[in-house]
Design a protein around this motif. Structure first.
Motif, PDB file in Angstrom:
ATOM      1  N   MET A  29      -2.729  -7.132  13.305  1.00  0.00           N
ATOM      2  CA  MET A  29      -3.236  -7.707  12.068  1.00  0.00           C
ATOM      3  C   MET A  29      -2.074  -8.166  11.198  1.00  0.00           C
ATOM      4  SD  MET A  29      -5.811  -5.913   9.289  1.00  0.00           S
ATOM      5  CE  MET A  29      -4.574  -4.823   8.583  1.00  0.00           C
ATOM      6  N   GLN A  30      -2.325  -9.226  10.466  1.00  0.00           N
ATOM      7  CA  GLN A  30      -1.411  -9.661   9.409  1.00  0.00           C
ATOM      8  C   GLN A  30      -1.797  -8.895   8.144  1.00  0.00           C
ATOM      9  OE1 GLN A  30       0.822 -12.554   9.872  1.00  0.00           O
ATOM     10  NE2 GLN A  30       1.811 -11.929   7.981  1.00  0.00           N
ATOM     11  N   GLU A  41      -4.112 -12.274   3.388  1.00  0.00           N
ATOM     12  CA  GLU A  41      -5.084 -12.201   2.311  1.00  0.00           C
ATOM     13  C   GLU A  41      -5.878 -13.508   2.268  1.00  0.00           C
ATOM     14  OE1 GLU A  41      -5.796  -9.654   0.453  1.00  0.00           O
ATOM     15  OE2 GLU A  41      -4.200  -8.358   1.217  1.00  0.00           O
ATOM     16  N   PRO A  42      -7.172 -13.450   1.923  1.00  0.00           N
ATOM     17  CA  PRO A  42      -7.957 -14.695   1.814  1.00  0.00           C
ATOM     18  C   PRO A  42      -7.326 -15.667   0.823  1.00  0.00           C
ATOM     19  CG  PRO A  42      -9.389 -12.761   1.750  1.00  0.00           C
ATOM     20  CD  PRO A  42      -7.985 -12.253   1.657  1.00  0.00           C
ATOM     21  N   LEU A  43      -7.565 -16.944   1.029  1.00  0.00           N
ATOM     22  CA  LEU A  43      -6.992 -17.977   0.170  1.00  0.00           C
ATOM     23  C   LEU A  43      -7.616 -17.941  -1.215  1.00  0.00           C
ATOM     24  CD1 LEU A  43      -6.864 -21.080   2.566  1.00  0.00           C
ATOM     25  CD2 LEU A  43      -5.117 -19.333   2.193  1.00  0.00           C
ATOM     26  N   ASP A  44      -6.780 -18.199  -2.225  1.00  0.00           N
ATOM     27  CA  ASP A  44      -7.296 -18.415  -3.578  1.00  0.00           C
ATOM     28  C   ASP A  44      -7.867 -19.829  -3.670  1.00  0.00           C
ATOM     29  OD1 ASP A  44      -6.489 -15.889  -4.328  1.00  0.00           O
ATOM     30  OD2 ASP A  44      -4.517 -16.569  -5.027  1.00  0.00           O
ATOM     31  N   GLU A  45      -8.544 -20.105  -4.782  1.00  0.00           N
ATOM     32  CA  GLU A  45      -9.187 -21.399  -4.928  1.00  0.00           C
ATOM     33  C   GLU A  45      -8.202 -22.562  -4.879  1.00  0.00           C
ATOM     34  OE1 GLU A  45     -11.576 -21.458  -8.405  1.00  0.00           O
ATOM     35  OE2 GLU A  45     -13.021 -19.964  -7.677  1.00  0.00           O
ATOM     36  N   ASP A  46      -6.987 -22.354  -5.365  1.00  0.00           N
ATOM     37  CA  ASP A  46      -6.018 -23.445  -5.411  1.00  0.00           C
ATOM     38  C   ASP A  46      -5.068 -23.429  -4.221  1.00  0.00           C
ATOM     39  OD1 ASP A  46      -4.814 -21.079  -6.137  1.00  0.00           O
ATOM     40  OD2 ASP A  46      -3.537 -21.979  -7.679  1.00  0.00           O
ATOM     41  N   GLU A  47      -5.416 -22.670  -3.162  1.00  0.00           N
ATOM     42  CA  GLU A  47      -4.571 -22.592  -1.979  1.00  0.00           C
ATOM     43  C   GLU A  47      -5.203 -23.344  -0.809  1.00  0.00           C
ATOM     44  OE1 GLU A  47      -1.892 -18.637  -2.019  1.00  0.00           O
ATOM     45  OE2 GLU A  47      -3.997 -18.291  -1.539  1.00  0.00           O
ATOM     46  N   GLY A  93      11.130 -15.458  12.610  1.00  0.00           N
ATOM     47  CA  GLY A  93      12.090 -16.102  11.749  1.00  0.00           C
ATOM     48  C   GLY A  93      11.430 -16.877  10.629  1.00  0.00           C
ATOM     49  N   ASN A  94      10.099 -16.749  10.497  1.00  0.00           N
ATOM     50  CA  ASN A  94       9.367 -17.426   9.453  1.00  0.00           C
ATOM     51  C   ASN A  94       9.159 -16.456   8.291  1.00  0.00           C
ATOM     52  OD1 ASN A  94       9.159 -19.647  11.234  1.00  0.00           O
ATOM     53  ND2 ASN A  94       7.446 -18.634  12.228  1.00  0.00           N
ATOM     54  N   TYR A  95       8.310 -16.816   7.359  1.00  0.00           N
ATOM     55  CA  TYR A  95       8.090 -15.924   6.235  1.00  0.00           C
ATOM     56  C   TYR A  95       6.648 -16.061   5.756  1.00  0.00           C
ATOM     57  CZ  TYR A  95       8.620 -20.137   3.357  1.00  0.00           C
ATOM     58  OH  TYR A  95       8.461 -21.378   2.819  1.00  0.00           O
ATOM     59  N   GLY A  96       6.211 -15.034   5.034  1.00  0.00           N
ATOM     60  CA  GLY A  96       4.861 -15.077   4.480  1.00  0.00           C
ATOM     61  C   GLY A  96       3.830 -14.482   5.414  1.00  0.00           C
ATOM     62  N   ASP A  97       2.592 -14.462   4.914  1.00  0.00           N
ATOM     63  CA  ASP A  97       1.507 -13.789   5.615  1.00  0.00           C
ATOM     64  C   ASP A  97       0.706 -14.757   6.466  1.00  0.00           C
ATOM     65  OD1 ASP A  97       0.411 -15.203   3.525  1.00  0.00           O
ATOM     66  OD2 ASP A  97      -1.158 -13.733   3.122  1.00  0.00           O
ATOM     67  N   ILE A  98       1.374 -15.485   7.342  1.00  0.00           N
ATOM     68  CA  ILE A  98       0.674 -16.444   8.182  1.00  0.00           C
ATOM     69  C   ILE A  98       1.233 -16.373   9.598  1.00  0.00           C
ATOM     70  CG2 ILE A  98       2.234 -18.374   7.659  1.00  0.00           C
ATOM     71  CD1 ILE A  98      -0.220 -20.201   7.683  1.00  0.00           C
ATOM     72  N   SER A 150     -10.858 -25.408  10.513  1.00  0.00           N
ATOM     73  CA  SER A 150     -12.146 -24.925  10.014  1.00  0.00           C
ATOM     74  C   SER A 150     -12.076 -23.407   9.906  1.00  0.00           C
ATOM     75  CB  SER A 150     -13.290 -25.334  10.950  1.00  0.00           C
ATOM     76  OG  SER A 150     -13.071 -24.830  12.258  1.00  0.00           O
ATOM     77  N   ALA A 151     -12.741 -22.851   8.906  1.00  0.00           N
ATOM     78  CA  ALA A 151     -12.676 -21.409   8.658  1.00  0.00           C
ATOM     79  C   ALA A 151     -13.512 -20.662   9.688  1.00  0.00           C
ATOM     80  CB  ALA A 151     -13.172 -21.099   7.251  1.00  0.00           C
ATOM     81  N   ALA A 152     -12.884 -19.677  10.361  1.00  0.00           N
ATOM     82  CA  ALA A 152     -13.595 -18.792  11.280  1.00  0.00           C
ATOM     83  C   ALA A 152     -14.020 -17.515  10.568  1.00  0.00           C
ATOM     84  CB  ALA A 152     -12.722 -18.464  12.490  1.00  0.00           C
ATOM     85  N   SER A 153     -13.246 -17.103   9.567  1.00  0.00           N
ATOM     86  CA  SER A 153     -13.573 -15.964   8.711  1.00  0.00           C
ATOM     87  C   SER A 153     -12.733 -16.122   7.452  1.00  0.00           C
ATOM     88  CB  SER A 153     -13.273 -14.635   9.423  1.00  0.00           C
ATOM     89  OG  SER A 153     -11.882 -14.455   9.574  1.00  0.00           O
ATOM     90  N   SER A 154     -12.794 -15.120   6.570  1.00  0.00           N
ATOM     91  CA  SER A 154     -12.018 -15.225   5.325  1.00  0.00           C
ATOM     92  C   SER A 154     -10.523 -15.152   5.577  1.00  0.00           C
ATOM     93  CB  SER A 154     -12.437 -14.112   4.362  1.00  0.00           C
ATOM     94  OG  SER A 154     -12.177 -12.836   4.937  1.00  0.00           O
ATOM     95  N   ASN A 155     -10.118 -14.620   6.734  1.00  0.00           N
ATOM     96  CA  ASN A 155      -8.692 -14.456   7.030  1.00  0.00           C
ATOM     97  C   ASN A 155      -8.231 -15.258   8.240  1.00  0.00           C
ATOM     98  OD1 ASN A 155      -9.671 -11.809   5.674  1.00  0.00           O
ATOM     99  ND2 ASN A 155      -7.451 -11.739   5.413  1.00  0.00           N
ATOM    100  N   SER A 156      -9.092 -16.054   8.836  1.00  0.00           N
ATOM    101  CA  SER A 156      -8.683 -16.792  10.031  1.00  0.00           C
ATOM    102  C   SER A 156      -9.253 -18.201  10.020  1.00  0.00           C
ATOM    103  CB  SER A 156      -9.130 -16.054  11.296  1.00  0.00           C
ATOM    104  OG  SER A 156     -10.538 -15.990  11.372  1.00  0.00           O
ATOM    105  N   TYR A 157      -8.495 -19.106  10.624  1.00  0.00           N
ATOM    106  CA  TYR A 157      -8.853 -20.519  10.685  1.00  0.00           C
ATOM    107  C   TYR A 157      -8.575 -21.015  12.098  1.00  0.00           C
ATOM    108  CZ  TYR A 157      -8.811 -19.961   5.649  1.00  0.00           C
ATOM    109  OH  TYR A 157      -9.073 -19.515   4.375  1.00  0.00           O
ATOM    110  N   ARG A 158      -9.338 -22.028  12.506  1.00  0.00           N
ATOM    111  CA  ARG A 158      -9.227 -22.497  13.891  1.00  0.00           C
ATOM    112  C   ARG A 158      -9.208 -24.012  13.930  1.00  0.00           C
ATOM    113  NH1 ARG A 158     -12.831 -19.659  18.325  1.00  0.00           N
ATOM    114  NH2 ARG A 158     -11.139 -18.163  17.971  1.00  0.00           N
TER     115      ARG A 158
END
Length: 874
Positions: free
Chosen positions: A629-630, A696-702, A672-677, A721-729
């Motif tokens: 998990m991230q 973490e789920p995206l905020d409205e302006d993200e 070697g990257n950064y952030g929660d992705i 496209s969103a697969a869930s609040s924390n995943s995209y495909r």
């Protein structure tokens, strides 16, 4: 031939028109010139009403409309020619027949339309030949076929469809009465060798020794020279024997350089036909090796992982749990923390919060592995450790869990008199209260001998068992060994989790416990010990617990005894430990941890996958065995079986164990990257499926943005496209052979909050896969059968199919509209300039003399009545 109306309902408008003409014609004012105008106006309106009904001129059409779908993909160069077959078949068409030709690969190209009868020049085909998309070609042909014709589709192909699903679209053609005839072509290759795949870790470290796995496939037994390149540098060259079928060869390679590094494998077989499939590539991202803090729950349990990491150039600091740093600063020198069978109750709240911040804020990695002291049995529930891991300590399907058989071995010697024995009794009762209906409890008390107070008994007899515990009498000396031997015998053939809690405050004479402990280990019986008071034999009790696979408690305050018993009963694992032989299942195709085959495991800690967790490997009970998990800026992994041979002996002895843990360390330590992705890539059909995970789920302006870049630097943005609040495909379009890089960013406005770069390799076209170089006529035959089509062998069969001629309709509404427009000027001219035309008057019938007399009498009677009425009024 006939005439029909598509909308005959409008003929009803003629009824009010005729009524209007009838009643209007009877009126006097229309008996002159105006009556002629009325009827002329009707001849303007009637054709318009007929035009509203959409009249159709219907005739039976006996010709056929046929579209040839000629396969122009790369594999077709190894089949017999078909161009002359198509041309010859066209010589058999009837005078009303028409034909068109579509070339197909990944896309389609119209080579000849129905309106043209020019010879087809197949040398001008410009479709994308890397793939065969029969479904797409059928859709295009369906759109080109005329609506009112006897339609057919003729497919000339080797039948290897590697994009789309033509059998599904066949149902639509069947519903539209469009048969599909097929002319299967056989690929003339009997001797072929190919490199199916080059597998290596997606991330590696400089100096790491990785295993590069080369998968060969062949139709014959032969030999060849295999070469391996790291970037452009040759790192292996040698002859290999090649067997018919599939085989895997593993080469150890030391990683050098940094960033994306390419590994290329080539084969030069002695027996072969085509060369396009003799080369394949793999890709790994090389970064500096991370520094790892490895924490052991008990000394020695992490040695296997220490050896793996040290061999691969990873800097490992092994410590025991009591040496774990007390501050966050003590963790900042490390990229990843690994817990090997570490219980949470050995850590302070501050230490656990520091681990959470290390992952969430610092972006570090955290790996927790199983054993009898971790996860649920290590009291992870409701702690920061449970929060950051991809699993919860709750166990799904608890009714299927085996439960626990627990035997209490309690000292009742003279030194236990008074409060000690009373507290021991209360402790036994507290343990009984915690056990569930699935569990059983046994009790043995000892002094210079032992007494079996009760055998393993279901907890449904709780009241009786409590009375026995409360009635434990005080005895004499201390003899532990015989009581433990008897406790082991009580388990006999138990299939539950088997655990012993030993309590003593005294010292016995010299004993050899090793044979008994070995028997316990062979029978999967664990032992925890409690040394009570200052006079207890602490060395012996700790020795028994450590070698018995349990926990040791040094209890100086007798008031703590019931709490220790309660805690130990929970940790006995009745609701967590599942000790059963099983072979796991891998549910994520992009993660291949067991290249040598699925190993058998003998147990694990039960848990439940979180909705935001990514389940990779599951047990036979569908509990997570390996999940990740991230979390915030960092990543976490849970491996619910052990790494030191208690339940994972077969796995540890296999060839996959080192690569499994190096791949795990690579993932959890980042790229070697950064952030929660993070991104996971799976080749699918002609393209790739890309899954993006965020902590973490995206905020409205993200927003999440994804780009794919080929080797030539061409960049394309991919829609997610969103697969869930924390995943995209996202799914890419068809990709040709080569190396691709992806860039996934989490943006807040124009600011990049997280970045993940990755890469993957698309091998040579599926057109050259050995499975394609075999006849695939079965699929074509199924396609013909599904649509009512035929399997063709001769060109003369194309146009000789039996069919029912269709009725071809031609809209003739325009004729009636034109007729109305022609009459309309006549109507205008007639009203302005034409002479009056008198309509014939209706001749009134004359009355007979008798009728005239009767009519006169009636008139006289009416006059007399009127006269009398005036007199009365006067």
């Amino acid at each position: 031939m006939s005439i029909s109306f598509l909308k005959p309902i409008y003929l009803l408008l003629l009824i009010p028109l005729m009524l209007f003409l009838w009643f209007g014609g009877k009126k006097t004012k229309y008996t002159e010139r105006k009556g002629s105008v009325l009827f002329l106006r009707a001849f303007v309106i009637i054709p318009l009403i007929i035009a509203l009904c959409q009249p159709q001129f219907v005739q039976r059409f006996k010709g056929q409309s046929i579209i040839y779908l000629s396969d122009s993909s790369q594999s077709m160069q190894y089949t017999e020619g078909f161009e002359d077959w198509i041309r010859e078949s066209q010589s058999f068409k009837g005078k009303n027949d028409q034909w068109a030709v579509l070339a197909m690969g990944l896309d389609t190209q119209l080579m000849n339309s129905f309106e043209s009868n020019n010879p087809v020049n197949f040398a001008n085909v410009q479709v994308k030949r890397d793939f065969t998309n029969i479904e797409g070609a059928m859709k295009t042909a369906h759109g080109l076929l005329p609506r009112d014709s006897n339609n057919r589709i003729v497919i000339i192909s080797d039948g290897y469809e590697n994009v789309g699903d033509s059998l599904s679209y066949a149902k639509i053609l069947k519903a539209n009465n469009i048969p599909v005839d097929v002319y299967p072509l056989k690929i003339g290759i009997d001797t072929e060798v190919a490199i199916s795949q080059v597998s290596l870790p997606s991330v590696s470290f400089a100096g790491q020794r990785i295993s590069v796995e080369i998968e060969l496939e062949s139709t014959v037994n032969t030999s060849g020279v295999l070469s391996l390149f790291m970037n452009e540098q040759l790192i292996y060259n040698g002859e290999v024997n090649i067997s018919s079928g599939r085989q895997k060869t593993v080469f150890p390679v030391e990683i050098k350089g940094s960033g994306f590094q390419r590994v290329t494998a080539t084969i030069q077989p002695k027996a072969d036909t085509i060369g396009q499939n003799n080369k394949a590539q793999g890709l790994t991202f090389v970064e500096a090796a991370p520094k790892v803090l490895l924490v052991e729950g008990s000394r020695g349990v992490g040695q296997s992982l220490i050896d793996v990491f040290a061999y691969n150039g990873v800097d490992v600091d092994p410590i025991t749990v009591n040496q774990f740093p007390n501050s966050l600063e003590g963790l900042l020198n490390y990229k990843t923390i690994i817990f090997v069978d570490v219980p949470a109750y050995f850590l302070s709240d501050t230490q656990m919060k520091n681990i959470k911040n290390f992952v969430d804020v610092i972006g570090g990695g955290f790996i927790a592995t199983g054993g009898r002291n971790s996860f649920g049995v290590g009291l992870y529930q409701d702690t920061p450790l449970e929060e950051i891991l991809p699993i919860t300590m709750e166990v799904e399907n608890e009714e299927e869990m085996p439960g626990v058989d627990l035997v209490l071995v309690i000292d009742k010697s003279g030194s236990m008199s008074g409060e000690k024995l009373n507290m021991a009794k209360n402790a036994g009762v507290s343990a009984l209260d915690i056990l569930t209906e699935k569990d059983r409890l046994g009790l043995i008390t000892f002094d210079h001998g032992y007494t079996v107070d009760f055998q393993l008994t279901p907890t449904s007899e709780k009241d009786r068992l409590k009375n026995i515990i409360q009635g434990i009498p005080l005895g004499g000396g201390t003899s532990i060994h015989p009581a433990l031997e008897k406790a082991v015998e009580l388990f006999d053939s138990s299939s539950k989790n088997k655990h012993i809690i030993l309590l003593s405050d005294g010292v016995e004479g010299p004993q050899n416990y090793e044979p008994l402990l070995e028997k316990m280990r062979d029978s999967s019986i664990t032992l925890s010990s409690i040394a009570l008071g200052d006079d207890a034999d602490i060395r012996l009790m700790e020795y028994l617990a450590v070698n018995g696979g349990g926990r040791f408690y040094d209890v100086r305050n007798v008031q703590d005894l019931p709490g220790v018993f309660a805690k130990e009963t929970i940790l006995a694992g009745g609701n967590y430990i599942i000790e059963e032989d099983f072979v796991p299942s891998v549910v994520r195709s992009s993660f291949t941890p067991f290249s040598s085959g699925l190993p058998e495991f003998n147990g694990y800690i039960g848990s439940t996958l979180k909705h935001q967790g990514e389940g990779i490997i599951f047990t036979h009970r569908e509990h997570p065995l390996y999940a990740r998990m991230q979390y915030g800026l960092g990543r976490t992994v849970a491996f619910t079986t052990d790494t030191f041979g208690m339940w994972s002996k077969n796995f540890m002895q296999g060839a996959d164990f080192p690569s499994f843990w190096m791949d795990t360390l690579s993932w959890v330590s980042g790229r070697g990257n950064y952030g929660d992705i993070s991104a996971a890539i799976t080749l699918k059909d002609a393209g790739a499926q890309i899954d993006i995970l965020v902590g973490e789920p995206l905020d409205e302006d993200e927003s999440i943005q994804l780009s794919i870049i080929d080797e030539e630097g061409n960049r394309e943005n991919i829609v997610l496209s969103a697969a869930s609040s924390n995943s995209y495909r996202a799914t890419t379009p068809a990709l040709s052979q080569g190396i691709y890089f992806i860039n996934a960013t989490r943006k807040q406005g124009e600011q990049i909050r997280a970045l993940s770069m990755n890469g993957f390799v698309v091998p040579y076209s599926k057109e050259f896969a050995i499975e394609n170089l075999k006849s695939s006529s079965n699929m074509l035959e199924e396609l013909a059968k599904a649509t009512g089509g035929r399997i063709l062998t001769r060109p003369s069969e194309v146009f000789n199919a039996n069919y029912n001629p269709v009725r071809r309709s031609v809209d003739i509404s325009w004729i009636f509209i034109l007729l109305s427009l022609l009459i309309w000027p006549l109507d205008i001219a007639f009203r302005r300039f034409a002479p009056t035309v008198r309509l014939p008057k209706i001749k009134k019938k004359e009355n007979t003399p008798e009728e005239q007399i009767e009519a006169g009498e009636d008139a006289m009677s009416r006059l007399l009545k009127a006269k009398k009425g005036r007199h009365k009024n006067n």
